[in-house]
Scaffold this active site. Structure first.
Site, PDB file in Angstrom:
ATOM      1  CD  GLU A 112     -19.344   8.183 -62.431  1.00 29.90           C
ATOM      2  OE1 GLU A 112     -19.952   7.190 -61.997  1.00 29.90           O
ATOM      3  OE2 GLU A 112     -18.147   8.417 -62.146  1.00 29.90           O
ATOM      4  CG  ASP A 172     -17.609   5.055 -65.727  1.00 31.15           C
ATOM      5  OD1 ASP A 172     -16.378   5.104 -65.548  1.00 31.15           O
ATOM      6  OD2 ASP A 172     -18.429   5.461 -64.881  1.00 31.15           O
ATOM      7  CG  HIS A 223     -12.513   5.306 -57.274  1.00 34.31           C
ATOM      8  ND1 HIS A 223     -13.706   5.204 -56.582  1.00 34.31           N
ATOM      9  CD2 HIS A 223     -12.864   5.585 -58.558  1.00 34.31           C
ATOM     10  CE1 HIS A 223     -14.723   5.417 -57.403  1.00 34.31           C
ATOM     11  NE2 HIS A 223     -14.236   5.641 -58.610  1.00 34.31           N
TER      12      HIS A 223
END
Length: 464
Positions: A327, A355, A425
């Site tokens: 993804e 998510d 991230h």
């Protein structure tokens, strides 16, 4: 006296009846009990995070995660567990990046990380004047004369005024994704992008970027800078607009690699041809183990099917857990799943994705027509005892966005979003950032919606 006693009995019976739990209420209470007392999702995530670690597509970590989750699903005794082949991008970061502000003879180190898919700098790095912009639109207004030969510094921050932080993310992520492409068109030699983060810290946040249809010879290196670093760089430029910036990175893109989606299912007992999907993405960025993005979604999806199997629930429709690969930097897993689904002429009626982190569940973001939206919103009273209250139209998830069955409703778990971009991230998206109870509540909430829609169906005639 007898009439009084009889009337009292009738009233009491009526009260008892009106407050009696329905089967749905009893089952939902059981889902939450199972999740909060017997769940395996936290243990699964601990292994994914601490024993396997980062799981970027094409990496050894991704390979180990496929094997581990497949074995865990097999241990649940599902009707089917299998792998689905998918070719994925294989980008590697290389050596740790370095960067500093060059102001005369003074060099001030700032934290950066290469953006996913970026090319490397020359081996000796890049030193150039830097020009600050608030976004792609401002860059275009400057024109090539002011940009050529410089490093472009995108410094538009996430807007802190929005309560829904994903709104703030969506409003500025274009500078990360397309910033290098647009700067390269104007002759820039590199780009530095402010991290997608609401707080000030020293963690640079990576993420996908794309050069679009640019020829490879025009690709320029691009990196994210921490929010503290961005603030310092911006202030330094105001004092000395002629200062320079240096950065070095050694990332590269290798040939595509073979990987897999991991799939397990409980076969429907009434309409097995109708498929209901629950899933998250198995890959993560390489800076950390991706516990929130999206290890949490993976293990919550596994927990949904574990709870139902453990309770010997016999679904009307086929319930399928799908752990999608890639993804983060390509979406190949979701696309491959849809491709195979079309080949098999499968009929998906519902898809649920997690998510958005493992924080306290608040509700669902729903992609549906008015009839099905109202149907799901009609379950609100069943969710309210668990403090789940938000049922709104919105994006359900990147992986399930590929699904195009003629009649399908989609939903994304909507946790509290206030802390998500502290970790998104970045190198601090690790297992210690996970709260066990919040993770389990999310799994129970997902199980509840899956159960209600399996029992009551969707409005297939009106579903988009």
């Amino acid at each position: 006296m007898k009439k009084t006693i009889l009337l009292t009995a009738l009233v009491l019976n009526g009260l008892t009846s009106s407050f009696a739990q329905t089967n749905d209420e009893k089952n939902i209470k059981l889902f939450y009990k199972k999740a909060l007392t017997e769940a395996k999702c936290y243990t699964w995530l601990e292994y994914l995070s601490n024993d396997i670690g980062a799981r970027l597509s094409g990496s050894k970590g991704a390979e180990l995660a496929v094997d581990y989750t497949k074995r865990q699903l097999e241990a649940l005794g599902l009707d089917k567990v299998y792998l689905q082949e998918v070719m994925v991008p294989h980008w590697v970061r290389g050596e740790k990046e370095t960067a500093y502000i060059v102001d005369g003879k003074t060099k001030t180190v700032v934290p950066i990380c290469a953006l996913g898919g970026s090319v490397a700098t020359p081996k000796t790095g890049i030193t150039a004047e830097i020009i600050e912009v608030q976004g792609i639109k401002e860059l275009a207004e400057l024109g090539a004369d002011k940009v050529k030969g410089k490093i472009v510094f995108y410094n538009r921050p996430m807007n802190p005024e929005n309560i829904e932080t994903f709104t703030s993310y969506g409003a500025c992520v274009d500078q990360r994704y397309a910033g290098a492409k647009e700067a390269a068109k104007l002759g820039a030699v590199g780009t530095i992008v402010r991290s997608m983060n609401l707080r000030l810290d020293d963690f640079p946040h990576t993420g996908a970027q794309s050069y679009g249809d640019l020829p490879k010879e025009q690709y320029i290196p691009t990196a994210a800078i921490s929010t503290n670093g961005a603030e310092l760089l911006s202030k330094s430029l105001k004092v000395n607009p002629a200062l320079k910036f240096y950065f070095k990175q050694s990332c590269e893109t290798l040939p595509d690699a073979l990987s897999y989606n991991v799939i397990g299912e409980l076969t429907g007992t009434v309409s097995p041809e109708n498929i209901m999907v629950v899933g998250g993405h198995l890959d993560s960025w390489d800076l950390a183990d991706g516990s929130h993005d999206d290890g949490a979604g993976v293990v919550q999806s596994m927990e949904v099917i574990r709870i139902l199997k453990n309770l010997n629930y016999k679904p009307k429709n086929t319930i399928r857990v799908v752990l999608f690969m890639n993804e983060e930097n390509g979406g190949k897993g979701g696309a491959k799943y849809e491709e195979v689904s079309k080949q098999k002429k499968e009929n998906h009626i519902f898809a649920l994705e997690s998510d958005s982190g493992g924080f306290t569940p608040r509700g669902f973001s729903i992609e549906a027509d008015d009839a099905n939206l109202k149907k799901i919103q009609g379950y609100k009273d069943l969710f309210e005892p668990y403090l789940v209250h938000s049922f709104t139209i919105g994006h359900a998830g990147s992986d399930i966005s590929h699904l195009t069955s003629q009649a399908i409703v989609k939903a994304g778990l909507k946790p509290d979003s206030q802390r998500y971009f502290d970790y998104h991230h970045a190198a601090n998206d690790t297992f210690d950032a996970i709260n066990k109870r919040e993770l389990e509540l999310g799994a129970a909430t997902m199980t509840t919606l899956m159960y209600l829609l399996d029992q009551n169906g969707i409005d297939i005639k009106k579903a988009n």
